[in-house]
Design an enzyme around this catalytic site. Structure first.
Site, short mmCIF file in Angstrom:
data_model
loop_
_atom_site.label_atom_id
_atom_site.label_comp_id
_atom_site.label_asym_id
_atom_site.label_seq_id
_atom_site.Cartn_x
_atom_site.Cartn_y
_atom_site.Cartn_z
CE LYS A 5 -28.35 -6.81 -2.53
NZ LYS A 5 -29.01 -7.91 -3.21
CB SER A 6 -34.51 -4.01 -4.29
OG SER A 6 -34.21 -5.01 -3.52
N GLY A 75 -29.43 -13.51 -6.77
CA GLY A 75 -30.69 -13.97 -6.62
C GLY A 75 -31.80 -13.17 -7.50
NE ARG A 107 -30.66 -17.63 -2.75
CZ ARG A 107 -30.40 -16.41 -2.66
NH1 ARG A 107 -29.68 -15.36 -3.39
NH2 ARG A 107 -31.72 -15.42 -2.09
CG ASP A 288 -32.32 -8.59 2.17
OD1 ASP A 288 -32.54 -10.12 2.32
OD2 ASP A 288 -32.62 -8.06 1.38
NE ARG A 367 -28.79 -8.20 2.48
CZ ARG A 367 -28.44 -6.83 1.93
NH1 ARG A 367 -27.83 -5.99 2.51
NH2 ARG A 367 -28.99 -6.55 0.78
C1 S3P Z 1 -34.85 -8.85 -3.13
C2 S3P Z 1 -36.29 -9.59 -2.52
C3 S3P Z 1 -35.89 -10.24 -1.39
C4 S3P Z 1 -34.51 -10.00 -0.62
C5 S3P Z 1 -33.52 -9.90 -1.67
C6 S3P Z 1 -33.90 -8.69 -2.82
C7 S3P Z 1 -35.65 -8.12 -4.40
O1 S3P Z 1 -35.66 -11.65 -1.48
O2 S3P Z 1 -34.20 -10.95 0.35
O3 S3P Z 1 -32.26 -9.46 -1.10
O4 S3P Z 1 -34.88 -7.26 -4.89
O5 S3P Z 1 -36.55 -8.60 -4.85
P1 S3P Z 1 -37.09 -12.52 -1.86
O6 S3P Z 1 -38.14 -11.79 -2.68
O7 S3P Z 1 -36.68 -13.87 -2.46
O8 S3P Z 1 -37.63 -12.80 -0.12
#
Ligand code: S3P
Length: 408
Positions: A5-6, A75, A107, A288, A367
């Site tokens: 996903k990232s 987010g 958030r 996560d 999740r």
């Molecule tokens: C992510 C970073 C993480 C993670 C999120 C995806 C990303 O959050 O929890 O699901 O893709 O950079 P944080 O960087 O706010 O900890």
């Protein structure tokens, strides 16, 4: 496994500012990544998606009209796009408004907006300070030395993306260990100064794989291989915890590298579990995976202590509170701490008699839903999730994969 996903988010967002057409195969098609895809389309990129192959052609220039973008539940879309737009939009341009769903609007955004403002970004709160919706206008940015106080890849990435457009150097220091996909993709694109193009294969998502790896560790007789998942060190903290819990984890036939990201075939089989500890320094590499590791801890011998995890309260739901409540409903011995969980095991998990299932509340958090579905595999009697559509955020066919594995 579905694509990471990232990395899928970053492929879309960096495609917007690339020097020409880019491609990502194995791209994750989910609600979250679709939010990024819809955003870049609105900003003028041409995007096609067929059988997991994403092709993206950047626009010739940023939009001149004002645009409203709905980041949905994502987010990553909201934070990364804020940094990118603050620099990419030309000074004096019309604004781009970012909004999100109810969960995302709760958030924190100040962690991104405050340091961007220190670079000269023009960002206004449209409702409550510190929260979406926001309006971003173009501004001339200056490079700044940032010092992070939270180990957040989203914040780090937002600042690096803004830094691409800033005059002078931008550095991000401070809490380390968070995922480095932005840095790796920028390097693949030919360097941090001026992004070129990319053609990458997206590895399987280790955060999605973790549900089945934990399930394999929990359910007697299990032995699974996840082919081609990311084994990027910043993402494999859960595999290290499985090993600490006594589970045999082997990485077989490492199957190459793409775009600087390491891939491997990861094999996990059932074993008796020992308790484990997770502290702040472990967190970035498994942030996560805490919900599913909490499920694992209920079946591990001894006291599992998870601390330094207050960030979990700021995710799609308050994951510490929601997981503690759900696991208690099944009879687990769980104490909710300010910054973590204390779980003593093993305790049998028990649902309700036929027709009277124990209801588990997902708080519409993907999740949590998947973690509790795995918990149900080792729960006697019946449980039911209050809703299950939220899995589409990161893993739309999660229940199909689960059924297939159970069938075998
Ligand atoms: C992510 C970073 C993480 C993670 C999120 C995806 C990303 O959050 O929890 O699901 O893709 O950079 P944080 O960087 O706010 O900890």
């Amino acid at each position: 496994m579905p694509g990471d996903k990232s990395i899928s988010h970053r492929a879309v967002l960096l495609g917007l500012i690339a020097a020409g057409p880019c491609r990502a195969t194995g791209w994750l098609d989910s609600e979250d990544t679709r939010a990024s895809l819809a955003a870049v389309r609105k900003l003028g990129a041409e995007v096609s998606l067929e059988k997991g192959v994403l092709e993206i052609t950047p626009p010739l220039s940023p939009p001149t009209e004002s645009v409203t973008i709905d980041c949905g539940n994502s987010g990553t879309t909201a934070r990364l796009l804020t940094g990118l737009l603050a620099g990419w939009l030309p000074a004096g341009s019309s604004g781009v408004d970012l909004q999100g769903d109810a969960s995302l609007s709760r958030r924190p955004m100040g962690r991104v907006v405050d340091p961007l403002r220190a670079m000269g970004a023009d960002i206004a709160w449209l409702d409550k300070p510190g929260r979406l919706p926001i309006r971003i206008r173009g501004a001339d940015l200056k490079g700044v030395d940032h010092h992070l106080e939270i180990a957040s890849a989203q914040v780090k990435s937002a600042l690096l993306l803004a830094g691409l457009f800033a005059e002078g150097n931008t550095t991000v220091a401070g809490v380390g260990g968070s995922r480095d996909h932005t840095e790796l993709l920028l390097k693949t694109m030919g360097g941090l100064a001026k992004p070129g193009r990319f053609d990458i294969r997206v590895p399987g998502d280790p955060s999605s794989a973790a549900f089945f790896q934990a399930a394999a560790a929990l359910v007697p007789g299990s032995d699974i291989i996840v082919p081609g998942q990311s084994i990027n060190y910043t993402r494999t903290g859960a595999l290290r915890v499985l090993r600490r819990a006594g589970v045999k984890v082997t990485i077989e036939r490492p199957s190459g590298e793409t775009g600087g990201e390491l891939l491997g075939d990861v094999r996990v089989s059932h074993n008796l579990l020992k308790s484990f500890t997770i502290t702040a320094s472990d967190l970035p590499a498994l942030v996560d995976e805490i919900p599913i590791l909490a499920v694992l801890a209920t079946q591990a011998e001894g006291e599992t202590l998870i601390t330094g995890a207050a960030e979990l309260r700021l995710k799609e739901s308050d994951r510490l509170a929601v997981m503690a409540e759900n696991l208690k409903r099944l009879g687990a011995d769980v104490v909710e701490l300010d910054d973590g969980l204390k779980i003593t095991g093993p305790t049998p998990l028990v649902g309700g008699p036929p027709g009277q299932p124990v209801v588990l509340e997902t708080a519409a958090d993907h999740r949590v839903a998947m973690a509790m579905a795995v918990a149900a595999l080792v729960t006697k009697d019946e449980t039911v999730l209050d809703e299950d559509t939220c899995v589409a955020v990161s893993y739309p066919y999660f229940f199909q994969t689960l059924d297939k594995l159970l069938g075998s």
